[in-house]
Enzyme design. Structure first.
Site, PDB file in Angstrom:
ATOM      1  N   ASP A   8      11.730  20.247 -15.816  1.00 46.54           N
ATOM      2  CA  ASP A   8      11.250  20.730 -14.526  1.00 46.54           C
ATOM      3  C   ASP A   8      12.332  20.450 -13.486  1.00 46.54           C
ATOM      4  OD1 ASP A   8       9.682  21.576 -12.449  1.00 46.54           O
ATOM      5  OD2 ASP A   8       7.912  20.410 -13.048  1.00 46.54           O
ATOM      6  N   ASP A 103      12.051  27.676 -12.921  1.00 48.55           N
ATOM      7  CA  ASP A 103      12.430  26.274 -12.765  1.00 48.55           C
ATOM      8  C   ASP A 103      11.839  25.353 -13.822  1.00 48.55           C
ATOM      9  OD1 ASP A 103       9.858  26.548 -11.894  1.00 48.55           O
ATOM     10  OD2 ASP A 103      10.047  25.109 -10.271  1.00 48.55           O
ATOM     11  N   GLU A 104      11.216  25.916 -14.865  1.00 49.30           N
ATOM     12  CA  GLU A 104      10.700  25.006 -15.891  1.00 49.30           C
ATOM     13  C   GLU A 104      10.610  25.673 -17.251  1.00 49.30           C
ATOM     14  OE1 GLU A 104       6.337  24.208 -16.244  1.00 49.30           O
ATOM     15  OE2 GLU A 104       6.504  24.511 -14.104  1.00 49.30           O
TER      16      GLU A 104
END
Length: 351
Positions: A8, A103-104
């Site tokens: 993350d 983003d993850e």
DNA sequence: TCTGGGGTCCTCCGCCTG
DNA sequence: TCTGCAGGCGGAGGACCC
């Protein structure tokens, strides 16, 4: 041994803006909508979070909490470029990756580490690779399954690594609030709270009868399994989108039918561009309406053949809007159009 | 607080068909 | 021909995630 890591990126949108404009680095920074309009916070940097500003909070509220905060509109194209660089760097260390957002994502650490001790070394190598390629920092959680890895990645932010050894999944999850378990939203949290269930360990211990009463159906059983640290989902390496859509909230509620049609036709054009650029056609068109009281209505229809024509999709979307407004007339806060039942040109050629 | 925009998945209901 | 039932499918809505 199956070992999964959840990665993350820390305050991703805000972190990118700080890299692009270093003078913002020590200021409270909010990326999101217009603080004088109806926008919400997409990401706040850690300085802004000290004022209690959180994702999904209205920007107007964020402004009240911190009048000195810098507000920026999101620049998705820039974030996509950074995201591509991040995942390229990750794949240099761990080749098998499932991206679940810009983003993850999840990493198959079992491929490169034979045990949990070595998995930490791999996680550190991933962090170093991301930092070296982009100067961005990220947190990682390492465990035997996705749900535990995801909860673990949230434990030491920013920039931390949390490893949950095999056999410790349930005891690791047990003391956390149920809301931290992926899949438990505001509704499920409220239902559980009504029965005095606040912790993941209590959810894991529910009997079948209690579960059926509190969270009936497939969802309840799934959440109890996850609360016990059991999650057999494999990494999805080839994600294909199911629908494509566009929606917009108006600055002020709109009741003028012509204006609503105009907006829908414009959005249908954008959706069609997306379809054409991805080499797909769609069979189902859905129009979504949101009223000032936040009630949502949708109307959809399935076409006899796939379509990627903006004018045609717009025409269908307008007819669906008229149908919905006949059932419940009134001004609208938002309209949107989406398409689903997507088919690629290859699939059409085979059919 | 007063709530965006992009999605996914699940559930329920009604209709059609064998 | 009518009825009852089960399964599939489309449509609508709800909950959730980032």
């Amino acid at each position: 041994m199956r070992i999964v890591a959840h990665l993350d990126l820390d305050a991703f949108f805000a972190a990118v803006e700080e890299l692009e404009r270093p003078e913002l680095a020590r200021l409270p920074l909010v990326v999101g909508g217009d603080p004088r309009g109806r926008g919400v916070v997409a990401t706040a940097n850690y300085e802004a979070r000290r004022y209690g500003i959180r994702s999904a909070m209205s920007c107007a509220e964020a402004l009240r909490r911190c009048p000195d905060a810098v507000f920026l509109r999101p620049r998705h194209r820039t974030y996509s470029e950074y995201s591509r660089a991040v995942w390229a760097a990750v794949r240099e260390v761990v080749p098998t990756v499932e991206r679940t957002g810009l983003d993850e994502g999840y990493l198959d650490v079992g491929e490169v580490a034979e045990d949990f001790g070595r998995a930490r070394v791999v996680a550190e190598a991933v962090q170093a690779a991301v930092r070296g390629a982009t100067s961005l920092s990220c947190a990682l959680g390492v465990a035997s399954c996705k749900v535990v890895a995801k909860v673990a990645s949230d434990r030491r932010k920013p920039g931390g690594i949390t490893v949950v050894p095999a056999g410790r999944e349930a005891s690791f999850l047990a003391p956390f609030q149920v809301r931290l378990l992926p899949g438990v939203g505001p509704r499920a949290e409220a239902r559980l709270a009504g029965a005095g269930i606040g912790l993941i360990g209590q959810l894991a211990a529910l009997t079948d009868a209690e579960l059926t009463r509190l969270l009936p159906g497939k969802v309840g059983r799934l959440l109890r399994e996850r609360a016990r640290g059991v999650d057999p989902r494999p990494l999805e390496l080839t994600a294909k989108s199911v629908s494509i859509g566009h929606e917009e909230t108006f600055e002020r509620d709109v009741s003028d039918r012509e204006r609503l049609h105009e907006e829908l036709r414009r959005m249908a054009g954008r959706v069609a561009e997306h379809l054409v650029s991805s080499g797909q056609v769609a069979r189902t068109v859905t129009t979504k309406l949101r009223y000032p009281d936040f009630a949502i209505r949708s109307r959809s229809t399935t076409l006899p053949a796939g379509c990627a024509d903006g004018a045609r999709i717009g025409e269908v979307a307008c007819a669906l809007l008229d149908r919905a407004l006949a059932d419940r007339p009134g001004a609208l806060r938002l309209v949107g159009v989406s398409v689903s039942k997507l088919e690629t040109h290859e699939q059409l050629a085979l059919a």
